[in-house]
Motif scaffolding. Structure first.
Motif, PDB file in Angstrom:
ATOM      1  N   SER A  77      -7.891   4.810  -1.851  1.00  0.00           N
ATOM      2  CA  SER A  77      -7.386   4.889  -3.234  1.00  0.00           C
ATOM      3  C   SER A  77      -5.931   4.468  -3.328  1.00  0.00           C
ATOM      4  CB  SER A  77      -7.488   6.289  -3.835  1.00  0.00           C
ATOM      5  OG  SER A  77      -8.303   7.110  -3.115  1.00  0.00           O
ATOM      6  N   ILE A  78      -5.124   4.880  -2.347  1.00  0.00           N
ATOM      7  CA  ILE A  78      -3.695   4.524  -2.406  1.00  0.00           C
ATOM      8  C   ILE A  78      -3.532   3.007  -2.406  1.00  0.00           C
ATOM      9  CG2 ILE A  78      -1.461   4.647  -1.215  1.00  0.00           C
ATOM     10  CD1 ILE A  78      -2.449   7.296   0.077  1.00  0.00           C
ATOM     11  N   LEU A  79      -4.185   2.352  -1.446  1.00  0.00           N
ATOM     12  CA  LEU A  79      -3.972   0.905  -1.299  1.00  0.00           C
ATOM     13  C   LEU A  79      -4.584   0.106  -2.454  1.00  0.00           C
ATOM     14  CD1 LEU A  79      -4.315   0.515   2.573  1.00  0.00           C
ATOM     15  CD2 LEU A  79      -2.223   0.498   1.193  1.00  0.00           C
ATOM     16  N   SER A  80      -5.730   0.557  -2.985  1.00  0.00           N
ATOM     17  CA  SER A  80      -6.300  -0.150  -4.148  1.00  0.00           C
ATOM     18  C   SER A  80      -5.350  -0.038  -5.322  1.00  0.00           C
ATOM     19  CB  SER A  80      -7.640   0.459  -4.561  1.00  0.00           C
ATOM     20  OG  SER A  80      -8.532   0.390  -3.496  1.00  0.00           O
ATOM     21  N   SER A  81      -4.837   1.160  -5.548  1.00  0.00           N
ATOM     22  CA  SER A  81      -3.958   1.366  -6.687  1.00  0.00           C
ATOM     23  C   SER A  81      -2.653   0.578  -6.531  1.00  0.00           C
ATOM     24  CB  SER A  81      -3.717   2.876  -6.839  1.00  0.00           C
ATOM     25  OG  SER A  81      -2.444   3.147  -7.313  1.00  0.00           O
ATOM     26  N   VAL A  82      -2.086   0.568  -5.327  1.00  0.00           N
ATOM     27  CA  VAL A  82      -0.842  -0.182  -5.090  1.00  0.00           C
ATOM     28  C   VAL A  82      -1.095  -1.684  -5.237  1.00  0.00           C
ATOM     29  CG1 VAL A  82       0.833  -0.822  -3.290  1.00  0.00           C
ATOM     30  CG2 VAL A  82       0.245   1.581  -3.663  1.00  0.00           C
ATOM     31  N   ASP A  83      -2.231  -2.162  -4.757  1.00  0.00           N
ATOM     32  CA  ASP A  83      -2.548  -3.591  -4.857  1.00  0.00           C
ATOM     33  C   ASP A  83      -2.671  -4.008  -6.317  1.00  0.00           C
ATOM     34  OD1 ASP A  83      -3.063  -6.150  -3.964  1.00  0.00           O
ATOM     35  OD2 ASP A  83      -5.208  -5.798  -3.649  1.00  0.00           O
ATOM     36  N   GLU A  84      -3.308  -3.156  -7.116  1.00  0.00           N
ATOM     37  CA  GLU A  84      -3.504  -3.490  -8.533  1.00  0.00           C
ATOM     38  C   GLU A  84      -2.212  -3.374  -9.345  1.00  0.00           C
ATOM     39  OE1 GLU A  84      -6.718  -0.898  -9.662  1.00  0.00           O
ATOM     40  OE2 GLU A  84      -8.082  -1.977  -8.288  1.00  0.00           O
ATOM     41  N   SER A  85      -1.226  -2.667  -8.806  1.00  0.00           N
ATOM     42  CA  SER A  85       0.002  -2.429  -9.573  1.00  0.00           C
ATOM     43  C   SER A  85       0.827  -3.699  -9.771  1.00  0.00           C
ATOM     44  CB  SER A  85       0.850  -1.356  -8.885  1.00  0.00           C
ATOM     45  OG  SER A  85       1.430  -1.887  -7.698  1.00  0.00           O
ATOM     46  N   ALA A  86       0.651  -4.703  -8.920  1.00  0.00           N
ATOM     47  CA  ALA A  86       1.401  -5.964  -9.061  1.00  0.00           C
ATOM     48  C   ALA A  86       0.695  -7.047  -8.280  1.00  0.00           C
ATOM     49  CB  ALA A  86       2.822  -5.791  -8.520  1.00  0.00           C
ATOM     50  N   VAL A  87       0.762  -8.288  -8.785  1.00  0.00           N
ATOM     51  CA  VAL A  87       0.176  -9.393  -8.011  1.00  0.00           C
ATOM     52  C   VAL A  87       1.130  -9.765  -6.876  1.00  0.00           C
ATOM     53  CG1 VAL A  87      -1.174 -10.392  -9.904  1.00  0.00           C
ATOM     54  CG2 VAL A  87       1.191 -11.139  -9.519  1.00  0.00           C
ATOM     55  N   GLY A  88       0.635 -10.521  -5.898  1.00  0.00           N
ATOM     56  CA  GLY A  88       1.487 -10.985  -4.791  1.00  0.00           C
ATOM     57  C   GLY A  88       1.994  -9.824  -3.951  1.00  0.00           C
ATOM     58  N   ASN A  89       3.245  -9.960  -3.446  1.00  0.00           N
ATOM     59  CA  ASN A  89       3.880  -8.899  -2.645  1.00  0.00           C
ATOM     60  C   ASN A  89       3.034  -8.464  -1.442  1.00  0.00           C
ATOM     61  OD1 ASN A  89       6.396  -8.116  -4.303  1.00  0.00           O
ATOM     62  ND2 ASN A  89       4.774  -8.108  -5.840  1.00  0.00           N
ATOM     63  N   ALA A  90       2.338  -9.432  -0.824  1.00  0.00           N
ATOM     64  CA  ALA A  90       1.414  -9.089   0.261  1.00  0.00           C
ATOM     65  C   ALA A  90       2.114  -8.429   1.449  1.00  0.00           C
ATOM     66  CB  ALA A  90       0.668 -10.346   0.723  1.00  0.00           C
ATOM     67  N   ALA A  91       3.286  -8.927   1.835  1.00  0.00           N
ATOM     68  CA  ALA A  91       3.975  -8.347   2.999  1.00  0.00           C
ATOM     69  C   ALA A  91       4.477  -6.936   2.678  1.00  0.00           C
ATOM     70  CB  ALA A  91       5.129  -9.241   3.446  1.00  0.00           C
ATOM     71  N   ALA A  92       4.944  -6.738   1.449  1.00  0.00           N
ATOM     72  CA  ALA A  92       5.405  -5.403   1.047  1.00  0.00           C
ATOM     73  C   ALA A  92       4.224  -4.422   1.100  1.00  0.00           C
ATOM     74  CB  ALA A  92       5.989  -5.453  -0.366  1.00  0.00           C
ATOM     75  N   LYS A  93       3.077  -4.863   0.588  1.00  0.00           N
ATOM     76  CA  LYS A  93       1.875  -4.022   0.603  1.00  0.00           C
ATOM     77  C   LYS A  93       1.424  -3.754   2.035  1.00  0.00           C
ATOM     78  CE  LYS A  93       0.356  -5.774  -3.911  1.00  0.00           C
ATOM     79  NZ  LYS A  93      -0.493  -6.766  -4.612  1.00  0.00           N
ATOM     80  N   ALA A  94       1.572  -4.781   2.904  1.00  0.00           N
ATOM     81  CA  ALA A  94       1.172  -4.617   4.307  1.00  0.00           C
ATOM     82  C   ALA A  94       2.036  -3.557   4.987  1.00  0.00           C
ATOM     83  CB  ALA A  94       1.278  -5.947   5.045  1.00  0.00           C
ATOM     84  N   GLY A  95       3.316  -3.514   4.648  1.00  0.00           N
ATOM     85  CA  GLY A  95       4.207  -2.512   5.251  1.00  0.00           C
ATOM     86  C   GLY A  95       3.682  -1.112   4.998  1.00  0.00           C
ATOM     87  N   LEU A  96       3.267  -0.861   3.759  1.00  0.00           N
ATOM     88  CA  LEU A  96       2.721   0.455   3.413  1.00  0.00           C
ATOM     89  C   LEU A  96       1.389   0.696   4.125  1.00  0.00           C
ATOM     90  CD1 LEU A  96       2.678   3.062   1.668  1.00  0.00           C
ATOM     91  CD2 LEU A  96       1.483   1.724  -0.093  1.00  0.00           C
ATOM     92  N   ASP A  97       0.527  -0.313   4.148  1.00  0.00           N
ATOM     93  CA  ASP A  97      -0.782  -0.211   4.814  1.00  0.00           C
ATOM     94  C   ASP A  97      -0.607   0.171   6.291  1.00  0.00           C
ATOM     95  OD1 ASP A  97      -2.603  -1.817   6.785  1.00  0.00           O
ATOM     96  OD2 ASP A  97      -3.887  -1.618   5.023  1.00  0.00           O
ATOM     97  N   LEU A  98       0.346  -0.480   6.960  1.00  0.00           N
ATOM     98  CA  LEU A  98       0.570  -0.201   8.386  1.00  0.00           C
ATOM     99  C   LEU A  98       1.058   1.234   8.589  1.00  0.00           C
ATOM    100  CD1 LEU A  98       0.069  -3.200   8.808  1.00  0.00           C
ATOM    101  CD2 LEU A  98       2.163  -3.344  10.150  1.00  0.00           C
ATOM    102  N   ALA A  99       2.009   1.653   7.730  1.00  0.00           N
ATOM    103  CA  ALA A  99       2.570   3.001   7.873  1.00  0.00           C
ATOM    104  C   ALA A  99       1.486   4.066   7.654  1.00  0.00           C
ATOM    105  CB  ALA A  99       3.726   3.194   6.892  1.00  0.00           C
ATOM    106  N   LEU A 100       0.600   3.831   6.680  1.00  0.00           N
ATOM    107  CA  LEU A 100      -0.493   4.790   6.416  1.00  0.00           C
ATOM    108  C   LEU A 100      -1.449   4.846   7.618  1.00  0.00           C
ATOM    109  CD1 LEU A 100      -1.305   3.784   2.720  1.00  0.00           C
ATOM    110  CD2 LEU A 100      -0.405   6.006   3.441  1.00  0.00           C
ATOM    111  N   HIS A 101      -1.811   3.683   8.140  1.00  0.00           N
ATOM    112  CA  HIS A 101      -2.712   3.649   9.302  1.00  0.00           C
ATOM    113  C   HIS A 101      -2.069   4.328  10.513  1.00  0.00           C
ATOM    114  CE1 HIS A 101      -5.211   0.591   7.184  1.00  0.00           C
ATOM    115  NE2 HIS A 101      -6.158   1.019   7.999  1.00  0.00           N
ATOM    116  N   ASP A 102      -0.770   4.066  10.726  1.00  0.00           N
ATOM    117  CA  ASP A 102      -0.085   4.669  11.874  1.00  0.00           C
ATOM    118  C   ASP A 102      -0.087   6.194  11.735  1.00  0.00           C
ATOM    119  OD1 ASP A 102       1.340   4.556  14.320  1.00  0.00           O
ATOM    120  OD2 ASP A 102       3.248   4.815  13.261  1.00  0.00           O
ATOM    121  N   TRP A 103       0.186   6.654  10.515  1.00  0.00           N
ATOM    122  CA  TRP A 103       0.205   8.104  10.260  1.00  0.00           C
ATOM    123  C   TRP A 103      -1.176   8.715  10.544  1.00  0.00           C
ATOM    124  CZ3 TRP A 103      -2.218  11.957   7.724  1.00  0.00           C
ATOM    125  CH2 TRP A 103      -1.530  13.166   7.572  1.00  0.00           C
TER     126      TRP A 103
END
Ligand code: MG
Length: 338
Positions: A77-103
């Motif tokens: 849910s977090i990543l779907s919602s963040v992805d829909e919040s703005a187009v593009g910004n793939a690397a910024a979104k990836a940073g969050l994705d990595l941190a969530l997976h690491d956690w």
């Protein structure tokens, strides 16, 4: 969940050049996501070609509001919602994705590859990239890369023939070629690829501009070497369109918004009978280790981003002789140094 981030300049051993230009320093953003006493690390390595910079990453991360979400376990849910919040910004979104997976990996006490049911030993060897350069420097780099069994050569500049000749003077190793969209006409691409078929090349990455999929299909019918999409395979929705034009896709976490989408792209590519490669940008051991966790799932790996830098702020997965050695640390498998 609390997110903090900082800009960090990765310093390169050699000026890194592709058909799009060169640089000595590669700025990234390192993220820390803290929840329940555990810190998950992430990294955003912005790609200028897609309109991102450390400033756009910082602006995106500053606007993030994770208050509606209880914990990183709500990753989908977090990543779907963040992805829909703005187009593009793939690397910024990836940073969050990595941190969530690491956690999540740290909370469960397992490395991500084990969480996904992947075996360490299944990871393919990684190639080592030789950027566009003068012949003298290229020969020097090939000698430095002695321990790597596979070289990835950047072509698409104005000295392709000289470059391959110089490399072949020094080594007989398997070569992979990345033209980074550098061959602008389909006739030129066919001519170059037919020549490379004689030079012991395993495949060619992105011969033509991403906007010319029709031209690439024309090339595909006239050459024997497999073609791998990179600039044409940014996100999940790109994958089905490439069937019959490319033989495989190069997945990069910084193009596709992270591990969650990378996994979906890999399975979609398989369903479309295409090979899967995992690639990278110039990244610290955070981004590279995250990609390495995923690597037992792929056919080809190009994960040398952290080997090309001199000031890695993390210790993580190593690949010094081309073998990706996944460790047993939880999450993406990194320890902070700086
Ligand atoms: Mg590429």
């Amino acid at each position: 969940m609390k997110i903090t981030f900082r800009r960090y300049d990765l310093r390169l051993k050699h000026t890194f050049a592709t058909s799009r230009g060169g640089r000595d320093v590669s700025p990234v953003v390192i993220l820390e996501l803290e929840h329940d006493g555990i810190i998950g690390y992430g990294e955003s390595a912005p790609i200028a070609r897609y309109g991102e910079s450390v400033d756009t990453v910082a602006a995106f991360l500053s606007r993030l509001d994770l208050t509606p979400f209880e914990s990183p376990f709500h990753l989908e849910s977090i990543l779907s919602s963040v992805d829909e919040s703005a187009v593009g910004n793939a690397a910024a979104k990836a940073g969050l994705d990595l941190a969530l997976h690491d956690w999540i990996g740290k909370k469960l006490g397992v490395p991500l590859h084990r969480y996904w049911g992947l075996e360490k030993g299944a990871a393919p060897k990684t190639s080592f990239t030789i950027g566009i350069d003068t012949i003298q420097v290229i020969e020097e780099k090939v000698r430095e890369a002695e321990r790597y069994p596979i070289l990835k050569i950047k072509l698409g500049g104005d000295n392709d023939e000289e470059t391959i000749r110089a490399i072949r003077n020094v080594t007989k190793k398997t070569l992979r070629v990345d033209a980074n969209e550098g061959w602008k006409s389909k006739e030129l691409a066919v001519e170059k690829i037919k020549w490379l078929e004689q030079e012991g090349v395993e495949f060619v990455e992105q011969p033509m501009p991403a906007g010319d999929l029709g031209g690439t299909a024309w090339v595909r019918e006239r050459v024997n070497l497999p073609l791998i999409a990179d600039e044409n395979s940014l996100r999940l929705h790109d994958v089905p369109k490439l069937q019959g034009v490319f033989d495989g896709i190069n997945i990069k976490l910084m193009k596709c918004t992270g591990l969650r989408e990378a996994m979906k792209m890999a399975h979609t590519a398989r369903a479309c009978k295409m090979k899967v490669m995992i690639g990278c940008m110039i990244e610290s051991s955070v981004g590279i280790s995250a990609a390495a966790q995923f690597s037992p799932l792929v056919d080809y790996a190009d994960l040398d981003g952290n080997v090309l830098i001199t000031d890695d702020p993390f210790d993580g997965v190593r690949s010094l002789d081309g073998s990706i050695s996944l460790n047993d640390r939880p999450g993406i498998g990194v320890t902070k140094l700086v």
